[in-house]
Design an enzyme around this catalytic site. Structure first.
Site, short mmCIF file in Angstrom:
data_model
loop_
_atom_site.label_atom_id
_atom_site.label_comp_id
_atom_site.label_asym_id
_atom_site.label_seq_id
_atom_site.Cartn_x
_atom_site.Cartn_y
_atom_site.Cartn_z
N SER A 1 -86.51 -38.48 15.37
CA SER A 1 -85.23 -38.31 14.69
C SER A 1 -84.44 -37.12 15.22
CB SER A 1 -85.45 -38.19 13.18
OG SER A 1 -86.40 -37.18 12.89
N HIS B 1 -84.20 -32.08 12.23
CA HIS B 1 -82.88 -32.70 12.37
C HIS B 1 -81.84 -31.69 12.82
CE1 HIS B 1 -84.28 -35.95 9.28
NE2 HIS B 1 -84.85 -36.08 10.46
#
Length: 316
Positions: free
Chosen positions: A144, A195
């Protein structure tokens, strides 16, 4: 960190269904190879999750640096794999056709390594400045972070417009930040620092010196805004031609390669396809009534109208 379920991998089955629905011949080679690598390592992991995730304690203090290479391509479970690879499928199709396969492979390799390094720096800084040693033991795994970096790059190439994040219209340039906060609060267990590291790496490429450094290291790409050589594109039959970097003779103009997404998406955008898949996965898990999708947004009506006008002009 939770162990993988040994039962039926519904997320993996749904991902394979989407890949074959799009059509393997419609997926550029580096994107397809990235999907295949992540699926293969999910089914045949090089090491267990606790031995492949990255943390300051494991990488820096214990000098286990190979985790930087392993962690982006290992996933906690089939749904973790599905959400990441469904996003990778659409981002890869867009970006690889734009920058070319060789440069896109270079981006994936560089972003995969740098997101891990930036993640370690963030966790080390937090542990130092707020005197909380637990941050050094936070262990992250998954693709991610790289996807957030690619999202920044995609928004850089397609500025303007709005997206809806949890029902709120957000300018496209700020979408990554809004999604970062939304995912952190509404999807427990995700890595905020991971992230954020991806967003920072993406900004290092679009706003900082990273792109220049990468171009210098290759010795092939010029220091201008892109590779002036022809770039191959794909259609239903694979390689079908090439396009010049400036198709109509002026910098800044980009014309996407001819393609017919409607044949396999039903006219839905990437975000709409992903949201429909999320709804289907939640239905399979029996959570459709009380569990909103943890990650999703739509094109606004204005953005959708602008996209249709562009397609109409391109066809003239």
């Amino acid at each position: 960190m939770q162990r993988r379920s040994r039962g039926v991998n519904l997320g993996l089955l749904l991902l394979l269904s989407q890949i074959f629905h799009v059509g393997i011949n419609n997926i550029p080679p580096v994107t397809l190879a990235t999907l295949a690598l992540n699926i293969w390592l999910f089914l045949n992991p090089v090491k267990p999750l606790y031995a492949s995730c990255i943390s300051v304690e494991k990488c820096y203090q214990q000098k286990d640096w190979q985790r930087l290479l392993l962690s982006p391509f290992h996933h906690a479970d089939d749904w973790h794999l599905y959400f990441n690879m469904a996003s990778m499928l659409w981002k890869g199709i867009k970006l690889e056709r734009r920058v070319g396969s060789r440069w896109f492979a270079y981006l994936i390799a560089t972003f995969s390594l740098l997101t891990g390094i930036v993640y370690l720096l963030l966790e080390f800084s937090l542990a130092t400045f707020i005197d909380e040693p637990d941050f050094q033991r936070h262990c992250a795994v998954g693709f991610s972070g790289v996807l957030f970096a690619l999202k920044v790059l995609n928004n850089h190439y397609c500025p303007g417009g709005f997206v809806n994040v949890l029902g709120f219209p957000v300018p496209n340039r700020y979408a990554c930040w809004a999604e970062l906060v939304a995912i952190h609060f509404f999807t427990p267990g995700t890595s905020f620092a991971g992230h954020l590291a991806g967003i920072l790496v993406g900004l290092m490429y679009t706003q900082g010196p990273l792109k220049k450094i990468m171009e210098t290291c290759t010795g092939v790409f010029s220091s201008s805004s892109g590779d002036p050589r022809p770039q191959y594109y794909f259609n239903n039959s694979g390689y079908s031609g090439y396009q010049d970097h400036y198709p109509r003779g002026r910098p800044g103009y980009y014309e996407e390669a001819p393609r017919n997404y409607d044949a396999y998406t039903g006219g839905l955008s990437e975000e709409e396809q992903l949201e429909r898949a999320l709804r289907a996965s939640l239905w399979d898990r029996g959570n459709t009534r009380n569990s909103p999708p943890p990650y999703g947004f739509h094109l606004s009506p204005e953005e959708e109208m602008r996209r249709k006008r562009l397609h109409r002009f391109d066809g003239q």
